[in-house]
Each structure stands twice: as structure tokens, then as C-alpha cells.
Design a protein around this motif. Structure first.
Motif, PDB file in Angstrom:
ATOM      1  N   GLU A 166      28.357  21.014  29.518  1.00 24.74           N
ATOM      2  CA  GLU A 166      29.030  19.712  29.465  1.00 24.74           C
ATOM      3  C   GLU A 166      28.521  18.792  30.565  1.00 24.74           C
ATOM      4  OE1 GLU A 166      33.561  17.876  29.418  1.00 24.74           O
ATOM      5  OE2 GLU A 166      33.168  19.819  30.322  1.00 24.74           O
ATOM      6  N   ARG A 176      41.142  19.949  26.329  1.00 28.34           N
ATOM      7  CA  ARG A 176      41.300  21.124  25.469  1.00 28.34           C
ATOM      8  C   ARG A 176      39.966  21.503  24.827  1.00 28.34           C
ATOM      9  NH1 ARG A 176      44.603  19.147  21.900  1.00 28.34           N
ATOM     10  NH2 ARG A 176      46.570  19.790  22.839  1.00 28.34           N
ATOM     11  N   GLU A 177      39.222  20.502  24.373  1.00 30.89           N
ATOM     12  CA  GLU A 177      37.908  20.761  23.771  1.00 30.89           C
ATOM     13  C   GLU A 177      36.945  21.357  24.796  1.00 30.89           C
ATOM     14  OE1 GLU A 177      34.304  18.219  21.589  1.00 30.89           O
ATOM     15  OE2 GLU A 177      36.301  17.342  21.820  1.00 30.89           O
TER      16      GLU A 177
END
Length: 211
Positions: free
Chosen positions: A47, A68-69
Motif C-alpha cells: 500500500e 478495513r480494506e
């Protein structure tokens, strides 16, 4: 992992994907830049690398859905998801040291920042800075991957939504004092407490300036 090792790993990964050498070098450099901005010995998550390659700010105020993702992606990659929360009104060195220590406990650190209303309910007085300002300052810290505002007095809703592997609070809390303990156990996580660094002097600024 140090910046040099991270550069080599990023370069090798990009070459293995078939990227040209010049583009692969850019990937390696972006990965190295990410870890340079993180506390201690840290890793460049997918990420963080993707955000760096897109030229996005490394950290910004998040949402529960985005956190959450990110937590699901981190867990799928075998990383430990860490959650903590607080009001963070008048961020000081105790806060930053605590968050750096929390970040070292896993691969993704999510920080819940109490809303103005929930902070008022908790402490009986409104915070001195707004929830937007407090969340933005926390989100800007290199140790924090996601910072989001939440409106409950406890972090139980965040724990239920994110299912962190580790829920961490400062050493001024005892596990038996925390309403979140049962929720952490229910999602299969563990509760940790960390030591606390003394806060910076927060006397009004005009009392510390030589006249």
C-alpha cells in the motif's frame, strides 16, 4: 530492512515483473524513500509503495471503509494489523513515541481519533483543537498508516470492524481498565500496553516566551 536492502528488493521485484531497468529502478527508489520516512527498522508495504508511485501523500485522514480494506490486504499479505486510539489533543512527544512503538509491533498501524463530541463526553470538556485538525496531525506522522475519526467513547466499534491482531494502549492503562479487552479477544487479537514517555511542557506559549 534498511533503505539499501529495500531498494534492491524493489528493483528485483520490478525486474521479475518484466519492467525495464529504468522503471524498475524507480520502483526500488520509491520503496527506499518510503522506509527512510518510517521509524526504526521498517518495511515498505504494498500500500505504501503504491501510494508513493502514484505520487500521493504518504498519509492522510482515512475512513473506516478504507482502513478495513487496508487491514484485509495487510492480513492477506501475512502482516500484523495494529490498532490504537485516543483523543490526541495537543500532540506531544509522549504520543509520537507511543505511536512509533505501536508501529513496530506490526505491518499496518491504524489510529482512531476521538471525535469532538466523544472527546467531550469522555473528559467533560471539549478538546482544544478540532477533530479534523487532530486527525490530520496524527495522519501526518510517518509511523501511522491510517488515521480516522470515530464517535464512540470506546474503540469497540473499530475493533469489531477491523479485527486487529494487536490492540495497543499506553502503559497508564491496565488491561482490566479497558472496555475494549473483551472485543479484542472476541476477534482473535491480543491486548498490549506500552510504556509512556513524559509529555512535553504544555504551559501556555506566552508563559514560555521571554518578553
Amino acid at each position: 530492512m534498511g533503505a539499501g536492502d529495500t531498494f534492491v528488493a524493489g528493483l528485483a521485484y520490478a525486474l521479475a515483473l518484466g519492467l525495464p531497468v529504468e522503471a524498475a529502478a524507480d520502483v526500488g527508489q520509491a520503496a527506499a524513500d518510503v522506509v527512510v520516512g518510517l521509524p526504526g527498522t521498517s518495511t515498505c508495504t504494498g500500500e505504501r509503495l503504491a501510494a508513493a508511485l502514484r505520487g500521493e501523500p504518504a498519509r492522510r485522514v482515512s475512513t473506516l471503509a478504507a482502513a478495513r480494506e487496508a487491514a484485509a490486504a495487510a492480513r492477506a499479505a501475512g502482516q500484523t494489523v495494529v490498532l490504537t486510539n485516543g483523543v490526541f489533543d495537543g500532540l506531544h512527544r509522549g504520543h509520537t513515541a507511543f505511536l512509533e512503538d505501536a508501529a513496530r509491533m506490526g505491518g499496518l498501524l491504524v489510529v482512531g481519533v476521538n471525535s469532538d463530541q466523544s472527546a467531550h463526553r469522555l473528559h467533560g470538556t471539549p478538546p482544544s483543537t478540532t477533530e479534523d485538525d487532530r486527525a490530520a496531525v496524527v495522519a501526518a506522522l510517518a509511523s501511522v498508516d491510517h488515521a480516522l475519526v470515530f464517535d464512540s467513547e470506546t474503540a469497540v466499534p473499530l475493533i469489531e470492524a477491523l479485527a486487529p491482531d494487536v490492540y495497543v494502549k499506553g502503559g497508564d492503562y491496565l488491561p482490566g481498565m479497558l472496555a475494549e479487552a473483551g472485543a479484542v479477544e472476541a476477534v482473535g487479537g491480543r491486548l498490549e500496553t506500552l510504556g509512556w514517555t513524559e509529555r512535553a511542557d504544555r504551559r501556555p506559549i506566552d508563559t514560555r516566551v521571554d518578553r
